[in-house]
Design an enzyme around this catalytic site. Sequence first.
Site, PDB file in Angstrom:
ATOM      1  N   GLY A 185       0.831  -1.210   0.000  1.00 31.50           N
ATOM      2  CA  GLY A 185       0.000   0.000   0.000  1.00 31.50           C
ATOM      3  C   GLY A 185       0.861   1.253   0.000  1.00 31.50           C
ATOM      4  O   GLY A 185       2.083   1.188   0.197  1.00 31.50           O
ATOM      5  N   ASP A 228       0.341  -4.494  11.111  1.00 27.60           N
ATOM      6  CA  ASP A 228       0.341  -5.738  10.334  1.00 27.60           C
ATOM      7  C   ASP A 228      -0.718  -6.653  10.954  1.00 27.60           C
ATOM      8  O   ASP A 228      -0.557  -7.094  12.100  1.00 27.60           O
ATOM      9  CB  ASP A 228       1.739  -6.366  10.428  1.00 27.60           C
ATOM     10  CG  ASP A 228       1.811  -7.699   9.702  1.00 27.60           C
ATOM     11  OD1 ASP A 228       0.768  -8.188   9.217  1.00 27.60           O
ATOM     12  OD2 ASP A 228       2.929  -8.253   9.629  1.00 27.60           O
ATOM     13  N   ASN A 262      -7.152 -13.343  12.619  1.00 25.59           N
ATOM     14  CA  ASN A 262      -7.207 -12.201  13.546  1.00 25.59           C
ATOM     15  C   ASN A 262      -8.416 -11.312  13.267  1.00 25.59           C
ATOM     16  O   ASN A 262      -9.085 -10.850  14.191  1.00 25.59           O
ATOM     17  CB  ASN A 262      -5.920 -11.367  13.446  1.00 25.59           C
ATOM     18  CG  ASN A 262      -4.747 -12.068  14.114  1.00 25.59           C
ATOM     19  OD1 ASN A 262      -4.931 -12.901  15.002  1.00 25.59           O
ATOM     20  ND2 ASN A 262      -3.542 -11.745  13.679  1.00 25.59           N
ATOM     21  N   GLY A 318     -11.544 -13.095  14.535  1.00 27.86           N
ATOM     22  CA  GLY A 318     -11.566 -13.085  16.004  1.00 27.86           C
ATOM     23  C   GLY A 318     -11.934 -11.709  16.529  1.00 27.86           C
ATOM     24  O   GLY A 318     -12.719 -11.568  17.476  1.00 27.86           O
ATOM     25  N   LYS A 340     -15.601 -11.053  16.046  1.00 28.82           N
ATOM     26  CA  LYS A 340     -16.398 -11.777  17.044  1.00 28.82           C
ATOM     27  C   LYS A 340     -16.462 -10.972  18.350  1.00 28.82           C
ATOM     28  O   LYS A 340     -17.535 -10.778  18.926  1.00 28.82           O
ATOM     29  CB  LYS A 340     -15.741 -13.146  17.274  1.00 28.82           C
ATOM     30  CG  LYS A 340     -16.460 -14.031  18.223  1.00 28.82           C
ATOM     31  CD  LYS A 340     -15.812 -15.418  18.212  1.00 28.82           C
ATOM     32  CE  LYS A 340     -15.831 -16.001  19.589  1.00 28.82           C
ATOM     33  NZ  LYS A 340     -14.540 -16.535  20.005  1.00 28.82           N
ATOM     34  N   TYR A 352      -1.426 -17.289  -3.486  1.00 29.43           N
ATOM     35  CA  TYR A 352      -2.561 -16.347  -3.449  1.00 29.43           C
ATOM     36  C   TYR A 352      -3.880 -17.130  -3.494  1.00 29.43           C
ATOM     37  O   TYR A 352      -4.747 -16.956  -2.636  1.00 29.43           O
ATOM     38  CB  TYR A 352      -2.457 -15.401  -4.640  1.00 29.43           C
ATOM     39  CG  TYR A 352      -3.510 -14.313  -4.672  1.00 29.43           C
ATOM     40  CD1 TYR A 352      -3.569 -13.332  -3.678  1.00 29.43           C
ATOM     41  CD2 TYR A 352      -4.423 -14.229  -5.726  1.00 29.43           C
ATOM     42  CE1 TYR A 352      -4.510 -12.312  -3.730  1.00 29.43           C
ATOM     43  CE2 TYR A 352      -5.369 -13.214  -5.780  1.00 29.43           C
ATOM     44  CZ  TYR A 352      -5.406 -12.256  -4.780  1.00 29.43           C
ATOM     45  OH  TYR A 352      -6.350 -11.246  -4.830  1.00 29.43           O
ATOM     46  N   LYS A 357      -6.599 -17.447  -0.395  1.00 28.49           N
ATOM     47  CA  LYS A 357      -7.951 -16.890  -0.505  1.00 28.49           C
ATOM     48  C   LYS A 357      -9.006 -17.987  -0.333  1.00 28.49           C
ATOM     49  O   LYS A 357     -10.077 -17.744   0.230  1.00 28.49           O
ATOM     50  CB  LYS A 357      -8.125 -16.188  -1.856  1.00 28.49           C
ATOM     51  CG  LYS A 357      -7.327 -14.899  -1.979  1.00 28.49           C
ATOM     52  CD  LYS A 357      -7.866 -13.812  -1.058  1.00 28.49           C
ATOM     53  CE  LYS A 357      -7.215 -12.462  -1.315  1.00 28.49           C
ATOM     54  NZ  LYS A 357      -7.714 -11.405  -0.428  1.00 28.49           N
ATOM     55  N   THR A 381     -10.144  -5.653 -11.658  1.00 23.60           N
ATOM     56  CA  THR A 381     -10.675  -4.302 -11.442  1.00 23.60           C
ATOM     57  C   THR A 381      -9.574  -3.289 -11.727  1.00 23.60           C
ATOM     58  O   THR A 381      -8.398  -3.562 -11.499  1.00 23.60           O
ATOM     59  CB  THR A 381     -11.164  -4.171  -9.983  1.00 23.60           C
ATOM     60  OG1 THR A 381     -12.173  -5.157  -9.768  1.00 23.60           O
ATOM     61  CG2 THR A 381     -11.756  -2.800  -9.704  1.00 23.60           C
ATOM     62  N   ARG A 394       0.547  -5.730 -13.228  1.00 29.10           N
ATOM     63  CA  ARG A 394      -0.779  -5.999 -13.799  1.00 29.10           C
ATOM     64  C   ARG A 394      -0.864  -5.417 -15.199  1.00 29.10           C
ATOM     65  O   ARG A 394      -0.196  -4.439 -15.523  1.00 29.10           O
ATOM     66  CB  ARG A 394      -1.876  -5.407 -12.923  1.00 29.10           C
ATOM     67  CG  ARG A 394      -1.979  -6.119 -11.616  1.00 29.10           C
ATOM     68  CD  ARG A 394      -3.316  -5.879 -10.983  1.00 29.10           C
ATOM     69  NE  ARG A 394      -3.580  -6.930 -10.033  1.00 29.10           N
ATOM     70  CZ  ARG A 394      -4.076  -8.109 -10.346  1.00 29.10           C
ATOM     71  NH1 ARG A 394      -4.402  -8.394 -11.578  1.00 29.10           N
ATOM     72  NH2 ARG A 394      -4.248  -9.023  -9.425  1.00 29.10           N
TER      73      ARG A 394
HETATM   74  N1  UDP Z   1      -0.307  -9.537 -19.234  1.00 33.23           N
HETATM   75  C1  UDP Z   1       0.322  -9.153 -20.396  1.00 33.23           C
HETATM   76  N2  UDP Z   1       1.352  -8.239 -20.334  1.00 33.23           N
HETATM   77  C2  UDP Z   1       1.750  -7.665 -19.159  1.00 33.23           C
HETATM   78  C3  UDP Z   1       1.086  -8.042 -17.967  1.00 33.23           C
HETATM   79  C4  UDP Z   1       0.059  -8.984 -18.040  1.00 33.23           C
HETATM   80  O1  UDP Z   1       0.004  -9.633 -21.500  1.00 33.23           O
HETATM   81  O2  UDP Z   1       2.685  -6.836 -19.188  1.00 33.23           O
HETATM   82  C5  UDP Z   1      -1.395 -10.525 -19.303  1.00 33.23           C
HETATM   83  C6  UDP Z   1      -1.263 -11.669 -18.316  1.00 33.23           C
HETATM   84  O3  UDP Z   1      -0.489 -12.715 -18.867  1.00 33.23           O
HETATM   85  C7  UDP Z   1      -2.719 -12.074 -18.129  1.00 33.23           C
HETATM   86  C8  UDP Z   1      -3.482 -10.761 -18.308  1.00 33.23           C
HETATM   87  O4  UDP Z   1      -2.600  -9.874 -18.969  1.00 33.23           O
HETATM   88  O5  UDP Z   1      -3.116 -12.981 -19.112  1.00 33.23           O
HETATM   89  C9  UDP Z   1      -3.937 -10.140 -17.006  1.00 33.23           C
HETATM   90  O6  UDP Z   1      -2.836 -10.083 -16.139  1.00 33.23           O
HETATM   91  P1  UDP Z   1      -2.889  -9.394 -14.721  1.00 33.23           P
HETATM   92  O7  UDP Z   1      -1.588  -9.646 -14.059  1.00 33.23           O
HETATM   93  O8  UDP Z   1      -3.339  -7.992 -14.868  1.00 33.23           O
HETATM   94  O9  UDP Z   1      -4.067 -10.122 -13.951  1.00 33.23           O
HETATM   95  P2  UDP Z   1      -4.475 -11.664 -13.725  1.00 33.23           P
HETATM   96  O10 UDP Z   1      -3.644 -12.572 -14.598  1.00 33.23           O
HETATM   97  O11 UDP Z   1      -4.264 -11.911 -12.289  1.00 33.23           O
HETATM   98  O12 UDP Z   1      -5.886 -11.661 -14.143  1.00 33.23           O
END
Ligand code: UDP
Length: 323
Positions: A37, A57, A100, A103, A106, A146, A150, A176, A187
């Site tokens: 963050g 944390d 945590n 808890g 609760k 991850y 989850k 998102t 991403r």
């Molecule tokens: N991706 C891509 N180029 C990049 C980063 C991601 O082509 O520079 C692709 C990645 O392989 C995936 C999609 O974009 O198929 C979405 O990736 P992201 O990491 O955003 O999210 P997630 O895979 O968790 O949905």
Amino acid sequence: MNRVLITGAAGFLGSHLCDRFIKEGMHVIAMDNLITGDLKNIEHLTKHKDFEFILHDICKFIDVPGNIDYILHFASPASPIDYLKIPIQTLKVSSLGTHNVLGFAKVKKARVLVASTSEVYGDPHVHPQPEEYWGHVNTVGPRGCYDEAKRFMEALTMAYHNTHNIETRIIRIFNTYGPRMRLNDGRVLPAFIGQALRGEDLTMFGDGSQTRSFCYVDDLVEGIYRLLMSDYHLPVNIGNPEEISIKDFGEEILKLTGAKQKLISKPLPKDDPKQRQPDITLAKKLLGWEPKVKRAEGLKITFDYFKGLSKDDLNRTEHRQFA
Ligand code: UDP
């Protein structure tokens, strides 16, 4: 006045939730350990009389004096680059951290909403993905830390609901986007926009035929709010069902940014889901919710945000915590 605790409050989604709950007239207690963050995301709120920030944390015991009505559990790294760099923290925050949080809920008799993910469906064999689908996850692959954390979080939340009768809500969030995404978290959207702004080619992984369905952050926040206020304790998908291939998405970004570069292909990461699209039948029926913001509109707002960042931010290829 209702009081809400938001974990992961300095992150992309957490910070938008802080804005929303302040707008709703609640007292917001924002908690974050700042691993991924950034205080910049919430600095505009720090002077607000109903906002407070606690550096903590949540894998350690949580103690906040006074009553708490709602808890939104949004603390977790949430990009494939983060999972690779900090897999143990990723596992801990959704397991020990969730323990945590539950808890604490609760003790405070608070209603708690936990942020789960479309990743619980893994590389899905059912398309689009309804809530009843159990998923196809590689526990020992790069995303396992991850996805499994989850999934454990959902199971623990159900156990607290069934055993201790606490009010719980589980949202499964699909891809998102919007302002305050970390520019260099790997991403696809910040990667493409960052590359376009720096004059670099756009790195498309594989042949770009894999699909995603992108939801604008305001739509997601509205869905979260409605789910929190509902009386439904089983998981609900919230996302935008408008699906697009990553190749077409890259072309859209090139057009939007006016960049003259091209898409270049890089190796597809292991276990990259081939397709992803939420089935939102349940959210529509239960919450009267569906996304309102078209991709063209949301992308324009997001691009304007990234354009406003400093050159330093734009050129930073590593997140400062990992640099
Ligand atoms: N991706 C891509 N180029 C990049 C980063 C991601 O082509 O520079 C692709 C990645 O392989 C995936 C999609 O974009 O198929 C979405 O990736 P992201 O990491 O955003 O999210 P997630 O895979 O968790 O949905």
